[in-house]
Design an enzyme around this catalytic site. Structure first.
Site, PDB file in Angstrom:
ATOM      1  N   ASP A   1     -27.987  -2.048  -5.525  1.00 56.70           N
ATOM      2  CA  ASP A   1     -28.920  -3.146  -5.785  1.00 56.70           C
ATOM      3  C   ASP A   1     -28.302  -4.214  -6.680  1.00 56.70           C
ATOM      4  O   ASP A   1     -29.007  -4.974  -7.329  1.00 56.70           O
ATOM      5  CB  ASP A   1     -30.215  -2.611  -6.398  1.00 56.70           C
ATOM      6  N   GLU A   2     -26.976  -4.294  -6.715  1.00 56.11           N
ATOM      7  CA  GLU A   2     -26.291  -5.259  -7.555  1.00 56.11           C
ATOM      8  C   GLU A   2     -25.748  -6.417  -6.723  1.00 56.11           C
ATOM      9  O   GLU A   2     -25.084  -6.216  -5.715  1.00 56.11           O
ATOM     10  CB  GLU A   2     -25.151  -4.594  -8.322  1.00 56.11           C
TER      11      GLU A   2
END
Length: 87
Positions: A46-47
């Protein structure tokens, strides 16, 4: 670098297709904010990362804009068929 909070809940609760749709929406919103001279990409999980080339006098202003956008618009309602995600 930006970490998309609550993403694991979406993936676990609605599935990976919904999570992919949310990440695509995040990427589109970041790209729209950053403009054509920037690069936006997913680092993993999720980066996401945003790379901007800015004159020293504009850095603080653009970073403040990014923080405001992240706090107000990044998690606005997203549609992940057949679900609607509301912050």
């Amino acid at each position: 670098m930006i970490d998309a909070d609550r993403f694991k809940q979406i993936n676990d609760g609605l599935g990976h297709a919904a999570g992919d749709a949310v990440l695509a929406a995040f990427g589109a919103r970041l790209t729209a904010w950053a403009g054509p001279r920037a690069a936006v990409g997913r680092l993993g999980g999720d980066e996401l990362a945003v790379v901007l080339e800015l004159a020293p006098g504009r850095r603080e202003q653009r970073l403040q804009q990014l923080v405001r956008m992240l706090c107000t618009r990044l998690w606005r309602t997203s549609r992940c068929h057949p679900h609607e995600l509301i912050p």
